[in-house]
Motif scaffolding. Structure first.
Motif, PDB file in Angstrom:
ATOM      1  N   UNK A 130       0.842  -1.201   0.000  1.00 52.79           N
ATOM      2  CA  UNK A 130       0.000   0.000   0.000  1.00 52.79           C
ATOM      3  C   UNK A 130       0.875   1.249   0.000  1.00 52.79           C
ATOM      4  N   UNK A 131       1.949   1.197   0.787  1.00 57.07           N
ATOM      5  CA  UNK A 131       2.835   2.356   0.931  1.00 57.07           C
ATOM      6  C   UNK A 131       3.690   2.599  -0.305  1.00 57.07           C
ATOM      7  N   UNK A 132       3.859   1.579  -1.143  1.00 58.01           N
ATOM      8  CA  UNK A 132       4.607   1.772  -2.386  1.00 58.01           C
ATOM      9  C   UNK A 132       3.962   2.857  -3.242  1.00 58.01           C
ATOM     10  N   UNK A 133       2.645   2.976  -3.159  1.00 60.98           N
ATOM     11  CA  UNK A 133       1.934   3.983  -3.944  1.00 60.98           C
ATOM     12  C   UNK A 133       2.254   5.398  -3.474  1.00 60.98           C
ATOM     13  N   UNK A 134       2.652   5.526  -2.210  1.00 64.10           N
ATOM     14  CA  UNK A 134       2.951   6.845  -1.661  1.00 64.10           C
ATOM     15  C   UNK A 134       4.429   7.208  -1.756  1.00 64.10           C
ATOM     16  N   UNK A 135       5.273   6.213  -1.959  1.00 68.69           N
ATOM     17  CA  UNK A 135       6.712   6.458  -2.004  1.00 68.69           C
ATOM     18  C   UNK A 135       7.207   6.774  -3.398  1.00 68.69           C
ATOM     19  N   UNK A 136       8.277   7.553  -3.458  1.00 64.33           N
ATOM     20  CA  UNK A 136       8.917   7.840  -4.745  1.00 64.33           C
ATOM     21  C   UNK A 136       9.904   6.735  -5.117  1.00 64.33           C
ATOM     22  N   UNK A 137      10.522   6.146  -4.107  1.00 64.26           N
ATOM     23  CA  UNK A 137      11.451   5.039  -4.338  1.00 64.26           C
ATOM     24  C   UNK A 137      11.514   4.174  -3.083  1.00 64.26           C
ATOM     25  N   UNK A 138      12.068   2.974  -3.235  1.00 63.52           N
ATOM     26  CA  UNK A 138      12.063   2.012  -2.131  1.00 63.52           C
ATOM     27  C   UNK A 138      13.429   1.353  -1.980  1.00 63.52           C
ATOM     28  N   UNK A 139      13.850   1.170  -0.726  1.00 68.75           N
ATOM     29  CA  UNK A 139      15.071   0.426  -0.408  1.00 68.75           C
ATOM     30  C   UNK A 139      14.679  -0.759   0.469  1.00 68.75           C
ATOM     31  N   UNK A 140      15.234  -1.931   0.163  1.00 69.58           N
ATOM     32  CA  UNK A 140      14.903  -3.148   0.906  1.00 69.58           C
ATOM     33  C   UNK A 140      16.095  -3.576   1.749  1.00 69.58           C
ATOM     34  N   UNK A 141      15.870  -3.719   3.050  1.00 72.04           N
ATOM     35  CA  UNK A 141      16.917  -4.151   3.974  1.00 72.04           C
ATOM     36  C   UNK A 141      16.913  -5.680   4.034  1.00 72.04           C
ATOM     37  N   UNK A 142      18.072  -6.269   3.781  1.00 71.69           N
ATOM     38  CA  UNK A 142      18.216  -7.730   3.786  1.00 71.69           C
ATOM     39  C   UNK A 142      19.318  -8.099   4.769  1.00 71.69           C
ATOM     40  N   UNK A 143      18.976  -8.878   5.755  1.00 74.13           N
ATOM     41  CA  UNK A 143      19.970  -9.306   6.733  1.00 74.13           C
ATOM     42  C   UNK A 143      20.718 -10.524   6.213  1.00 74.13           C
ATOM     43  N   UNK A 144      22.014 -10.562   6.482  1.00 75.48           N
ATOM     44  CA  UNK A 144      22.838 -11.669   6.004  1.00 75.48           C
ATOM     45  C   UNK A 144      22.328 -13.016   6.542  1.00 75.48           C
ATOM     46  N   UNK A 145      22.205 -13.988   5.656  1.00 74.08           N
ATOM     47  CA  UNK A 145      21.794 -15.350   6.016  1.00 74.08           C
ATOM     48  C   UNK A 145      20.436 -15.382   6.710  1.00 74.08           C
ATOM     49  N   UNK A 146      19.493 -14.602   6.212  1.00 71.41           N
ATOM     50  CA  UNK A 146      18.183 -14.548   6.853  1.00 71.41           C
ATOM     51  C   UNK A 146      17.098 -15.045   5.903  1.00 71.41           C
ATOM     52  N   UNK A 147      16.729 -14.233   4.919  1.00 70.88           N
ATOM     53  CA  UNK A 147      15.690 -14.633   3.964  1.00 70.88           C
ATOM     54  C   UNK A 147      16.304 -15.425   2.809  1.00 70.88           C
ATOM     55  N   UNK A 148      15.497 -16.265   2.193  1.00 68.17           N
ATOM     56  CA  UNK A 148      15.963 -17.060   1.053  1.00 68.17           C
ATOM     57  C   UNK A 148      16.089 -16.178  -0.181  1.00 68.17           C
TER      58      UNK A 148
END
Length: 271
Positions: A189-207
């Motif tokens: 939902x918030x993507x519609x309000x943002x101009x750009x997006x950064x995704x935080x990825x922790x080492x050895x966490x998500x596939x």
């Protein structure tokens, strides 16, 4: 960019409670703390500068910070980016848009005041000026104290959209801390309000497959995708001061060779 792993530290009061086994809690690692090492601070500021240049090139003002899963450090990264921009004399508004599991008031050790929550402003019970928190001269916060039901309804409301539009006109940068994409649909939902997006990825966490799916979802949503921030990086290079092979250690070795008169056989940029 990459942020090295740093252990969270205790406040004096929480350390005392911890020793007494009374639920002592660790405090988030912020670049404004005197206990944080230089390499951590410089890593955050380097990423902030990269994102700043990117946003300036695209005339973007609203940055959405999210993650794939929980506990990847997105809220801490959002807080540190906001602090880094405020130190550069930018007027910054940091919004805790994670209405399900808000954390920003804990990160900045703000007093728990539910009546001054962001949700109260969205409902029209409180004015924007009543809930704003001045962390420093350039950094202002909008906090949420406690989760709410049907959080998506709040974020998709016309009232919240007007609030973000007003903020983007008043501040140099608006940073939205959102729920993890893999846990809640609120981030989309918030993507519609943002101009750009950064995704935080922790080492050895998500596939890796899930991470790639998140990047695809952001692009298909119509929101610009700035890139990933690798958080809590535990590689040896993070501890030696090296960064992608060109850290202080590299230049130190080069200086020693030059001083001894040894020939440097590394290729030049023109070769």
């Amino acid at each position: 960019g990459t942020i090295p792993y740093v252990k969270k530290f205790y406040t004096k009061e929480s350390l005392k409670n911890s020793l007494l086994k009374k639920n002592g809690k660790k405090k988030a690692v912020l670049i404004s703390s005197f206990t944080v090492g230089l390499f951590f601070v410089e890593s955050v500021k380097r990423i902030a500068s990269v994102i700043e240049r990117y946003m300036r090139y695209r005339t973007a003002k609203v940055l959405v910070v999210t993650s794939v899963e929980e506990n990847e450090g997105k809220s801490s990264v959002a807080a540190n980016l906001a602090l880094a921009y405020s130190e550069k004399d930018f007027k910054v508004l940091l919004v805790d848009a994670d209405l399900k599991k808000p954390a920003m008031h804990k990160i900045f050790s703000e007093k728990n005041e539910p009546e001054l929550s962001l949700s109260k402003c969205i409902e029209g019970q409180k004015a924007f000026s009543e809930i704003i928190i001045k962390e420093n001269e350039n950094l202002h916060l909008l906090c949420q104290y406690g989760g709410v039901h049907d959080s998506g309804k709040y974020l998709a409301s016309g009232s919240f959209k007007k609030l973000i539009k007003y903020a983007s006109e008043k501040y140099d940068y608006v940073i939205l801390d959102t729920p993890p994409i893999g846990v809640s649909a609120d981030a989309e939902i918030l993507f519609e309000l943002g101009d750009t997006c950064a995704v935080v990825v922790r080492e050895d966490w998500a596939e890796i497959g899930t991470i790639n799916d998140v990047a695809d979802n952001i692009r298909t949503s119509g929101c610009d995708f700035a890139g990933f921030v690798l958080n809590a990086f535990k590689s040896d290079s993070a501890h030696t001061g090296s960064y992608y092979g060109y850290g202080y250690e590299y230049y130190g070795n080069y200086y020693k060779k030059e001083k001894k008169g040894e020939r440097d056989d590394s290729p030049s940029l023109n070769e």
